[in-house]
Design a protein around this motif. Structure first.
Motif, mmCIF file in Angstrom:
data_model
loop_
_atom_site.group_PDB
_atom_site.id
_atom_site.type_symbol
_atom_site.label_atom_id
_atom_site.label_comp_id
_atom_site.label_asym_id
_atom_site.label_seq_id
_atom_site.Cartn_x
_atom_site.Cartn_y
_atom_site.Cartn_z
ATOM 1 N N ARG A 273 86.400 -38.781 78.000
ATOM 2 C CA ARG A 273 85.134 -39.485 77.933
ATOM 3 C C ARG A 273 84.220 -38.770 76.939
ATOM 4 N N ALA A 274 84.242 -37.463 76.991
ATOM 5 C CA ALA A 274 83.376 -36.665 76.120
ATOM 6 C C ALA A 274 83.886 -35.235 76.111
ATOM 7 N N SER A 288 76.751 -37.691 86.756
ATOM 8 C CA SER A 288 76.515 -39.106 86.467
ATOM 9 C C SER A 288 77.772 -39.942 86.671
ATOM 10 N N GLY A 289 78.889 -39.267 86.942
ATOM 11 C CA GLY A 289 80.121 -40.014 87.176
ATOM 12 C C GLY A 289 80.797 -40.476 85.904
ATOM 13 N N GLU A 290 80.302 -40.021 84.735
ATOM 14 C CA GLU A 290 80.982 -40.359 83.484
ATOM 15 C C GLU A 290 82.383 -39.765 83.496
ATOM 16 N N GLY B 131 74.693 -44.830 79.909
ATOM 17 C CA GLY B 131 75.861 -44.360 80.644
ATOM 18 C C GLY B 131 76.580 -45.419 81.469
ATOM 19 N N ARG B 132 77.721 -45.011 81.989
ATOM 20 C CA ARG B 132 78.546 -45.938 82.771
ATOM 21 C C ARG B 132 77.755 -46.526 83.929
ATOM 22 N N ASN B 133 76.963 -45.684 84.580
ATOM 23 C CA ASN B 133 76.133 -46.172 85.684
ATOM 24 C C ASN B 133 74.670 -46.246 85.266
ATOM 25 N N GLU B 151 82.102 -49.408 78.383
ATOM 26 C CA GLU B 151 82.343 -47.999 78.128
ATOM 27 C C GLU B 151 81.851 -47.589 76.738
ATOM 28 N N LEU B 154 78.090 -45.725 75.439
ATOM 29 C CA LEU B 154 77.779 -44.306 75.319
ATOM 30 C C LEU B 154 79.009 -43.555 74.831
ATOM 31 N N PHE B 155 78.776 -42.399 74.208
ATOM 32 C CA PHE B 155 79.848 -41.557 73.690
ATOM 33 C C PHE B 155 80.747 -42.346 72.743
#
Lengths: 442, 287
Positions: A273-274, A288-290, B131-133, B151, B154-155
């Motif tokens: 994800r990052a 944040s759950g990312e 973000g996702r949430n 998705e 972000l990023f």
């Protein structure tokens, strides 16, 4: 004499205005006489008082990572030792740069052992005389012989004892045995592993290989500090059975290429994800759950938990990737400042800081002395891996765990005994960096 | 040369000396140092004076360099075109549609409000939003526009360009607004009287006369984006690389000669880009 003369003069001046002494003036006059008395007494006792006065003027400048450069330590130093300690917290990369290139900007360098390998040849630090270290005998074996217990196997990578000693007061070369001249006085260390979100993962995580499990596609992360990230990547590749390393801490070009090829493929498949670079980033990604699985640092786990979000520092069957830090003295230190620095080191190892660090989830280099600054319950929970009897609080007094909680990974011996490798600098550092850049650019 | 003109020359030099000294000390000297170090040699743990071209050889032979430059150019081009479009529109609106100098200045100052906080904070505040949430995804989900979180918000490269546009649009607005304010409104009226359509006035009068502002804004945006490393890192979640990021990675591992060589190449690239841009507009003449 001088004081009372001044007081008379003041009273005279006052007298002209108000005709006579008020009660307030008389009281002040007595106080001023008392003050001259104290000054006279201190000159009689002479030297020690002067020294005590001088040391108050000493200010030592320490820098290091946010992990151990805590303002609470500075405050306590002022309280216990009388002199000032200025703290500067930087990220790992900046710490290495500063230690290597700006010798005049610090007195005490709080650095990690693997960085020491890069920084020591620059000649900006001076070896420390172990005979001046009161608790030298009590320092954990890992830092002296590399062995936790007699039968333990020395882990791969830059194990602290390999860069812990030099051959003399002006020594440039590392020696493997205890020579009496230490590069860094060990202060803090820990065993790192993967952090997970147990509420978002519904299986048992037991291996480093699971970081690249397609199940966690787009929800995994590793850190983007090349020298540490490559070690985590190596733990993963070895666990996957893809690569058998000679020494993960000192890979060959071929091993580096293969490792990063595997990571690049995963990256291109969207596994990550990052990538994170700072403590806060890793906390935010997780909270944040990312991300649900990532390489992480112990206090970052606590920080996520402190937000009320479940997070586990998962022990894995392949073992831990470990790191150790210590404090080094600037070459520029001499005289009174140097004495103060030794006093600081002795104080550092005498237990208060150790207790503080242990309550953050790290280990103290001198566990015995830290014990005196911790309650039996705290010691049992943090060091012996026993279930907590009461609430466990962090150094700031915030409740972290309830009664009955167990530390992830168990006791000191269990955790530090399962270290698979230490953070390190490789001979092929430059090649590794180029490959890492390719990986990031891929 | 007579004494009078000699004195005149000396006086000019004297007047010039503060800026020469400042630029010499803070700009020329560091650049000389960087160029020098870029030819030094390095080992795993140290670097030493030498005259070698290995740093450049590696740089020009590595495919990473080319792919990273390509990526950086892509970021630059996208950011430039978006900031130009938005900046030009905003400036046009402020200069020609808003009546009254005080309203104009008031609205212009309004544009600068976000810039009262730091760059980093403005950038980072996108992260929880996208973000996702985050707010963006949860709003879209609640509106029923999407079934699962996006998705790529972000990023991603999208996030990087978004942050760049947010951060740098003001650098376009200010110079374009500045040149537009100098355009004589009677020119536009004359064009209208001569039968030009709104579009023709825009392309034949407003754009040519705003060129210096557009160019100054473009130089700001291009140089800022080309040299950036922190926005790319944060907004791509470390997934994307830019030239600046590679340099910062090299500095992080104390590979100063390699970092210097990359910096010199980047500097040359940016200088070439600016000189090309200046070929289109003679700023000195236009101002």
């Amino acid at each position: 004499m001088k004081g009372s003369f001044k007081a008379d003069k003041q009273t005279n001046a006052g007298g002209l205005l108000s005709q006579g002494l008020s009660a307030h003036d008389r009281q002040r006059r007595r106080l001023l006489k008392g003050a001259t008395g104290i000054v006279a007494a201190s000159t009689v006792f002479g030297v020690p008082t002067i020294w005590a006065q001088n040391i108050k003027d000493v200010t030592l400048r320490q820098f290091g990572t946010g992990v151990s450069n805590l303002n609470d330590v500075g405050t306590k130093v002022k309280e216990d030792l009388g002199f000032s300690l200025e703290m500067t917290a930087l990220d790992s990369d900046s710490v290495a740069q500063r230690a290597a290139t700006q010798p005049k900007s610090f007195d005490i360098a709080d650095i990690e052992y693997w960085i020491c390998k890069k920084v020591w040849p620059a000649g900006n630090l001076q070896p420390m005389d172990t005979s001046k270290i009161d608790n030298y005998d009590k320092i954990a074996g890992i830092f002296k012989s590399g062995k936790l217990t007699e039968e333990s196997v020395i882990a791969q990578g830059t194990a602290p004892h390999t860069v812990g000693f030099v051959d003399g007061p002006d020594g440039k070369d590392f020696v493997a045995e205890e020579s009496g001249w230490m590069t860094l006085i060990p202060t803090i260390y820990n065993a790192d592993t993967l952090g997970i979100r147990p509420d978002l993962i519904d299986e048992e995580v037991s291996s480093w290989a699971q970081l690249l499990d397609p199940k966690y596609k787009g929800k995994a992360s590793i850190l983007d500090i090349a020298s540490i990230g490559i070690m985590d990547a190596a733990m993963v590749c070895e666990a996957m059975g893809e690569i058998a390393y000679g020494d993960k801490g000192n890979m060959t070009r071929d091993e580096i290429d293969k490792t990063l090829a595997i990571m690049t493929e995963a990256k291109n498949n969207g596994q990550f994800r990052a990538f994170w670079k700072s403590f806060d980033e890793s906390v935010n990604l997780m909270a944040s759950g990312e991300v649900v699985i990532q390489s992480m640092w112990s206090p970052a786990i606590s920080a996520v938990r402190a937000k009320g979000i479940p997070c586990v520092y998962q022990p894995l069957k392949e073992g831990y990737r470990s790191w150790g830090g210590g404090i080094g003295l600037s070459k520029n230190l001499s005289g009174l400042e140097l004495d103060a620095a030794y006093e600081y080191i002795n104080w550092y190892l005498s237990g208060w800081v150790g207790g503080y660090l242990m309550r953050q989830g790290y280990y103290s280099a001198v566990p015995e002395t830290s014990k005196e600054f911790m309650s039996a319950d705290e010691w049992g929970y943090w060091f012996e891996g026993k279930p907590a009897e009461g609430e466990i609080v962090n150094p700031q007094g915030v409740v972290m765990e309830q009664a009955g909680a167990l530390r992830d990974g168990g006791s000191f011996e269990q955790r530090m005994g399962s270290v698979a490798c230490w953070n390190s600098v490789m001979d092929e550092n430059q090649h590794m960096l180029r490959k890492w850049n390719e990986f990031i650019a891929a | 040369m007579n004494l009078e003109s000699l004195r005149h020359t000396a006086l000019s030099w004297l007047q010039l000396s503060p800026i020469v000294l400042i630029l010499g000390f803070f700009l020329v000297l560091p650049i000389i140092a960087i160029v020098t170090v870029s030819f030094w040699g390095s080992t795993e743990y140290s670097y030493f004076p030498a005259f070698i071209v290995e740093n450049y050889q590696y740089l020009f032979s590595s495919h990473v360099t080319y792919s990273v430059y390509l990526k950086t150019f892509m970021f630059t081009f996208m950011t430039w075109s978006l900031t130009l479009a938005i900046g030009f529109t905003v400036a046009y609106f402020l200069a020609f549609h808003v009546r009254g100098l005080y309203t104009q200045i008031g609205l212009f100052l309004l544009c600068t409000v976000p810039f009262w906080t730091s760059n980093i904070i403005r950038m980072i505040s996108w992260i929880p939003f996208l973000g996702r949430n985050g707010i963006a995804n949860s709003s879209l989900l609640e509106l029923g526009l999407i079934d699962q979180p996006l998705e790529w918000l972000l990023f991603s490269d999208f996030a990087v360009v978004l942050a760049f546009v947010h951060l740098f649009t003001l650098f376009m607005i200010v110079p374009i607004f500045n040149t537009m304010m100098r355009i004589d409104h009677s020119l536009m009226e004359a064009a209208r009287d001569a039968g030009a359509s709104g579009f023709q006035i825009l392309t034949n009068v407003v754009i040519p006369l705003s060129k210096p502002g557009i160019m100054i804004g473009s130089i700001f945006v291009v140089t800022l984006v080309m040299g950036d490393f922190i926005t790319v890192r944060f907004m791509s979640g470390g997934q994307s690389a830019s030239v600046g990021r590679l340099i910062s990675n090299e500095i992080g591992l104390l590979q100063y000669p390699a970092a210097s060589a990359s910096a010199v190449v980047l500097l040359a690239t940016v200088l070439i880009m600016i000189s090309i841009m200046l070929r289109f507009v003679d700023i000195r003449k236009e101002l």
